[in-house]
Enzyme design. Structure first.
Site, short mmCIF file in Angstrom:
data_model
loop_
_atom_site.label_atom_id
_atom_site.label_comp_id
_atom_site.label_asym_id
_atom_site.label_seq_id
_atom_site.Cartn_x
_atom_site.Cartn_y
_atom_site.Cartn_z
N LYS A 10 0.82 -1.21 0.00
CA LYS A 10 0.00 0.00 0.00
C LYS A 10 0.86 1.27 0.00
CE LYS A 10 -3.90 -2.40 2.03
NZ LYS A 10 -5.03 -2.30 2.99
N TYR A 50 -12.17 -1.72 -4.27
CA TYR A 50 -12.74 -1.94 -2.93
C TYR A 50 -14.26 -1.81 -2.92
CZ TYR A 50 -8.22 -2.25 -0.54
OH TYR A 50 -6.98 -2.65 -0.09
N PHE A 58 -15.53 3.37 6.46
CA PHE A 58 -14.16 3.75 6.12
C PHE A 58 -13.90 3.84 4.62
CE2 PHE A 58 -14.20 -0.90 6.96
CZ PHE A 58 -13.73 -1.38 5.74
N ARG A 86 -2.39 -14.89 4.36
CA ARG A 86 -3.09 -14.15 5.43
C ARG A 86 -2.40 -14.36 6.78
NH1 ARG A 86 -7.66 -11.55 3.90
NH2 ARG A 86 -8.80 -11.74 5.85
N THR A 92 -5.72 -7.42 10.28
CA THR A 92 -5.98 -6.14 9.60
C THR A 92 -5.53 -4.97 10.47
OG1 THR A 92 -7.91 -7.09 8.49
CG2 THR A 92 -7.79 -4.69 8.59
N ARG A 103 2.43 -7.06 8.80
CA ARG A 103 1.76 -5.88 9.38
C ARG A 103 2.35 -5.50 10.74
NH1 ARG A 103 -4.20 -7.68 7.24
NH2 ARG A 103 -4.27 -6.37 5.36
N ASN A 113 -2.20 -0.17 6.58
CA ASN A 113 -1.76 -1.44 7.16
C ASN A 113 -0.81 -2.20 6.23
OD1 ASN A 113 -3.65 -2.28 5.31
ND2 ASN A 113 -4.91 -3.43 6.75
N HIS A 116 -2.26 -5.63 1.39
CA HIS A 116 -3.56 -6.29 1.21
C HIS A 116 -3.29 -7.76 0.88
CE1 HIS A 116 -7.59 -7.13 -0.33
NE2 HIS A 116 -7.00 -7.71 -1.36
N GLU A 127 -9.20 -10.23 -8.13
CA GLU A 127 -8.30 -9.11 -7.82
C GLU A 127 -7.05 -9.16 -8.71
OE1 GLU A 127 -9.85 -8.75 -3.20
OE2 GLU A 127 -7.79 -9.41 -3.57
P1 CMP Z 1 -7.56 -4.62 3.32
O1 CMP Z 1 -7.22 -5.99 3.81
O2 CMP Z 1 -6.90 -4.15 2.08
O3 CMP Z 1 -9.15 -4.53 3.12
C1 CMP Z 1 -9.90 -3.37 3.36
C2 CMP Z 1 -9.09 -2.22 3.87
O4 CMP Z 1 -9.82 -1.16 4.45
C3 CMP Z 1 -8.19 -2.71 4.99
O5 CMP Z 1 -7.19 -3.58 4.49
C4 CMP Z 1 -7.72 -1.38 5.56
O6 CMP Z 1 -6.68 -0.80 4.78
C5 CMP Z 1 -8.96 -0.49 5.39
N1 CMP Z 1 -9.68 -0.23 6.63
C6 CMP Z 1 -9.77 0.96 7.23
N2 CMP Z 1 -10.51 0.88 8.33
C7 CMP Z 1 -10.91 -0.40 8.45
C8 CMP Z 1 -11.71 -1.10 9.41
N3 CMP Z 1 -12.25 -0.49 10.46
N4 CMP Z 1 -11.91 -2.43 9.22
C9 CMP Z 1 -11.37 -3.06 8.14
N5 CMP Z 1 -10.60 -2.44 7.20
C10 CMP Z 1 -10.38 -1.11 7.36
#
Ligand code: CMP
Length: 133
Positions: A10, A50, A58, A86, A92, A103, A113, A116, A127
């Protein structure tokens, strides 16, 4: 069986010069990088990627963040790729990420974070096709 997952490094992690560190952790964990591309997303493209999160609170911030600078997209190959990746990236929210995860080492916040990882074989396919054909 050997199969595939999809990842993005990211914008904050790219900006902070962690492409090499993150790809190194990915290769050290046994993944083969089969496709790799550095690219800047427009807000429109980030929103499409997304789209499943469109109704989440968010979403607008996420689209803005993901289009704020270049990302690195990759397709990865390994036995049990989706689940093992994962595990490698961790939770996350980096506050909940285990030691030794990407992470834990590189994520700054639940939004920024670092990486992805696809959550299913089906989404890995979708994707991956978003970037590579
Ligand atoms: P990702 O795994 O790419 O999938 C969705 C993304 O939304 C997540 O990582 C974060 O970068 C972002 N995000 C921001 N806030 C939240 C949240 N509260 N819960 C989950 N994802 C979030």
């Amino acid at each position: 069986a050997t199969n595939r997952t999809f990842t993005m490094i990211k914008p904050d992690a790219v900006q902070d010069n962690h492409i090499g560190g993150i790809l190194g952790m990915i290769e050290a964990a046994g993944f083969r990088i089969v496709e790799l591309q550095k690219v800047q997303l427009t807000a429109e493209r980030a929103g499409q990627f997304y789209e499943v999160h469109k109704e989440r609170p968010f979403y607008q911030d996420l689209v803005k963040y993901m289009s704020s600078g270049p990302i690195v997209a990759a397709i990865l190959e390994k036995d049990n790729a989706v689940a093992d990746f994962r595990t490698l990236i961790g939770a996350t929210n980096p506050a909940n990420a285990e030691d030794g995860t990407i992470r834990k080492k590189y994520a700054k916040s639940i939004e920024a974070n670092a990486v992805h990882g696809s959550d299913s074989d089906e989404n890995a396919q979708i994707e991956g096709e978003f970037y590579f054909n």
